[in-house]
Design a protein around this motif. Sequence first.
Motif, PDB file in Angstrom:
ATOM      1  N   GLU A 138       0.856  -1.189   0.000  1.00 58.33           N
ATOM      2  CA  GLU A 138       0.000   0.000   0.000  1.00 58.33           C
ATOM      3  C   GLU A 138       0.892   1.239   0.000  1.00 58.33           C
ATOM      4  O   GLU A 138       1.960   1.261   0.620  1.00 58.33           O
ATOM      5  CB  GLU A 138      -0.921  -0.010   1.222  1.00 58.33           C
ATOM      6  N   LEU A 169      -1.721   1.853   5.141  1.00 54.46           N
ATOM      7  CA  LEU A 169      -0.680   0.850   5.379  1.00 54.46           C
ATOM      8  C   LEU A 169      -0.723   0.365   6.829  1.00 54.46           C
ATOM      9  O   LEU A 169      -0.604  -0.835   7.086  1.00 54.46           O
ATOM     10  CB  LEU A 169       0.693   1.440   5.055  1.00 54.46           C
ATOM     11  N   GLN A 210       5.226  -1.163   2.270  1.00 56.11           N
ATOM     12  CA  GLN A 210       4.834   0.035   1.537  1.00 56.11           C
ATOM     13  C   GLN A 210       5.436  -0.004   0.147  1.00 56.11           C
ATOM     14  O   GLN A 210       6.575  -0.450  -0.034  1.00 56.11           O
ATOM     15  CB  GLN A 210       5.288   1.297   2.265  1.00 56.11           C
TER      16      GLN A 210
END
Length: 235
Positions: free
Chosen positions: A65, A71, A88
């Motif tokens: 994400e 996240l 991430q």
Amino acid sequence: MTQITGDQRVQSEVLEGLATAVNHRRWFVNLAIPHLGDNPIEIGSGLGDYALEWAKHFERFTATEADPDRLVQLKERMESVPNVEVRQMLLPHSERGDYSAAVSYNVLEHIEDHVGALRSMRDLVRPGGNIVLIVPAFPFAMSPVDIATGHVRRYTKKTMRAALEEAGLTVEKLHYANALGLIGYYMATSVFKLTPKEGPMVKVYDTLVLPTTKAAESLVRPPFGQSVFAVARVP
């Protein structure tokens, strides 16, 4: 680096609404599974609804994400799912990887440099692996909801193919999906100015309309749809 932009409140409402569309999600989950290999990565996992479904089918699955707040929520949700790694990831990037496939649903339409994003996905995947995509279809259906959630484009099969080929990928599958969904989405968002979120509208669509659409499209590919589904091979 490009992050998804748009109104976070509207994005959250739409994501929460789509989370209740269980039949829709499982249909699209199953479209991807034959093309994901043994170690796929998802680009733009959001709140993890698709990741949770895909993780059941693989020993290893990576969810990513870009948005820092989502996240955090994604990591919390996946804490109890040991075969899912969460990280991430922003696109485009220069990272290289050895994943069997990259899957990304309803993300590419948010990214200005979509060809650069596709090249980044390509570089994460080993040769012979796949990029598997769902993107919203048809520019005429661009609605206030699209704009509020940060969409910069909608696709046709032609424009999707062009982007994939420019990114150096070989198109294996390309078709429209959810024909009745396009009609319903256009009427709801462009005519009646509604936001697709949790409630009776989504439930009726998911329990009554969606199964009929799925059954029909398993027999005949429609000439239009709410989404474009694409599978492209990494050379």
